[in-house]
Design an enzyme around this catalytic site. Structure first.
Site, PDB file in Angstrom:
ATOM      1  N   TYR A 118      75.859  76.011  93.685  1.00 65.15           N
ATOM      2  CA  TYR A 118      77.018  75.555  94.458  1.00 65.15           C
ATOM      3  C   TYR A 118      78.196  75.400  93.510  1.00 65.15           C
ATOM      4  O   TYR A 118      78.041  74.899  92.385  1.00 65.15           O
ATOM      5  CB  TYR A 118      76.731  74.208  95.128  1.00 65.15           C
ATOM      6  CG  TYR A 118      77.962  73.583  95.764  1.00 65.15           C
ATOM      7  CD1 TYR A 118      78.285  73.840  97.092  1.00 65.15           C
ATOM      8  CD2 TYR A 118      78.814  72.771  95.020  1.00 65.15           C
ATOM      9  CE1 TYR A 118      79.423  73.294  97.668  1.00 65.15           C
ATOM     10  CE2 TYR A 118      79.952  72.217  95.586  1.00 65.15           C
ATOM     11  CZ  TYR A 118      80.256  72.486  96.903  1.00 65.15           C
ATOM     12  OH  TYR A 118      81.388  71.947  97.460  1.00 65.15           O
ATOM     13  N   GLU A 206      85.486  76.855  97.969  1.00 63.37           N
ATOM     14  CA  GLU A 206      84.080  76.455  97.971  1.00 63.37           C
ATOM     15  C   GLU A 206      83.215  77.696  98.075  1.00 63.37           C
ATOM     16  O   GLU A 206      83.337  78.459  99.045  1.00 63.37           O
ATOM     17  CB  GLU A 206      83.783  75.505  99.135  1.00 63.37           C
ATOM     18  CG  GLU A 206      82.352  74.981  99.114  1.00 63.37           C
ATOM     19  CD  GLU A 206      82.065  74.010 100.246  1.00 63.37           C
ATOM     20  OE1 GLU A 206      81.696  72.862  99.963  1.00 63.37           O
ATOM     21  OE2 GLU A 206      82.221  74.418 101.426  1.00 63.37           O
TER      22      GLU A 206
END
Length: 397
Positions: A118, A206
């Site tokens: 992530y 993101e």
């Protein structure tokens, strides 16, 4: 301004970030053509069909499917396009899918195992610095990781005077447990990603997941990108990417007439001048036992035309049971605002079916109260903040 995955990937790729390649399709036939083209360009045998909506959790809602042949590409694209996709980040009605991204399969076998990470770049408002947040737990909701395993979330703050330094990119790759070619590839990826974030005037990037492929390449498999609206005047190429179908239609209409409007879930509509006073007014409504239905800043020119436009925007929300107008007359005189409210009310006829409380304070406030009180309209006037709160509570009961 939020972007679709494919648009975010276009920006990333333009700054040298390796991405999972794909082609947008608006029909099942276009999806098949896109798959053929993608196979010719990349050699991929399988294809990932991804719904393009402004919401996360698309896979959980059935908006991401793997197609192992062209027949499945056509079938899956046909199922996804036109569906109302419900995810943890949408309403119960979901969002209608108008297009899909036909992407290459990047989870191919090789010399090493694939790994998912992530990574996001955003502003840390408490320090006033950009920050890279990253974790070894890619592919999962970051909120879930933060709750259950917070020690697996790392952050790296960037000094605006120096920008991202080489040792910081290396530290990120090290904390992700990478070595050799994958380590070098990750440092390049992080450097390019931060450059894309800064030079596109984004408020958030993101990437979940960032993938280490079986041959040690690092790439963005997904991309959630938000561009700072205030920078669109100098990023016109990104302004053209705006998909109004994905945005709240009331907010779109308000923006078109120059009103600062944010839709909320409450029952009391707000019409205020100034962001600070608008926030205080929302607190006032909460204290009175109501819930704000919107944030609406009419700015410094609350004339009859602007007030009428604001009325019409607020009344599009069926949950609104009352409207509170709270204006501080500094630049604009209160009596002019009061007359604007009266004129707008008369112009709209019977379309206003909810109680209206008008609190005007500042220049000519008493004169404004007289105009409201003598108008013969079903409008409640107030001068003091507490008085307005009491009237909101009264009409809600």
């Amino acid at each position: 301004m939020n972007l679709h995955e494919y648009q975010g990937k276009e920006i990333l790729s333009s700054f040298g970030v390796r991405i999972q390649r794909g082609i947008v399709a608006h029909s099942a036939k276009e999806a098949v053509d896109a798959a053929k083209q993608l196979t010719a360009e990349t050699g991929t045998g399988w294809h990932v069909i991804k719904a393009q909506v402004h919401a996360g959790g698309r896979g959980k809602g059935g908006g991401v499917k793997l197609a192992k042949n062209l027949k499945e590409v056509e079938e899956l694209a046909g199922q996804i396009i036109g569906m109302n996709l419900v995810t943890p980040q949408t309403s119960a009605e979901g969002k209608k899918v108008h297009q899909v991204l036909v992407a290459e399969d990047v989870y191919y076998p090789g010399d090493s195992e694939t790994s998912e990470f992530y990574m996001s770049v955003l502003l840390n408002r408490s320090t006033g610095r950009n920050m890279i947040m990253y974790s070894t737990e890619g592919g999962m909701d970051i909120e879930e990781v933060a709750e259950k395993t917070p020690h697996l979330i790392f952050t790296e703050e960037i000094d605006p005077a120096t920008g991202l330094l080489a040792f910081q990119a290396g530290k990120i790759a090290f904390n992700l447990g990478l070595s050799g070619t994958a380590f070098k590839e990750m440092t390049k990826f992080v450097t390019a990603l931060y450059k894309a974030y800064v030079q596109s005037d984004s408020s958030m990037f993101e990437i979940n997941p960032v993938l280490k492929t079986s041959d040690d390449k690092i790439m963005a498999v997904d991309a959630k990108v938000s561009i700072d609206d205030n920078a669109l005047y100098r990023r016109k190429q990104y302004a053209e990417m705006r998909d109004l179908r994905e945005e709240n239609p009331i907010e779109v209409e308000a923006r078109a007439v120059g009103l600062n409007y944010v839709d909320l879930d409450g029952n009391v509509g707000c019409m205020v001048n100034g962001a600070g006073l608008a926030m205080a007014t929302m607190d006032l409504i909460k204290m009175a036992g109501g819930e704000p239905a919107n944030f609406l800043d009419v700015g410094g020119t609350a004339d009859a035309k602007r007030v009428e436009e604001a009325f019409r925007i607020i009344l599009k929300d069926p949950n609104v049971k009352a409207i509170l107008i709270n204006i501080f007359g500094g630049i604009v005189r209160c009596d002019r605002v009061a007359q604007g409210v009266v004129d707008a009310y008369k112009n709209m006829g019977d379309s206003i079916q909810v109680p209206i409380i008008v609190r005007l304070q500042g220049t000519n406030a008493e004169m404004a109260k007289e105009i409201i009180d003598n108008s013969g309209l079903a409008v409640h006037s107030a001068v003091q903040f507490k008085e307005a709160a009491d009237k909101v509570e009264e009409v809600l009961k």
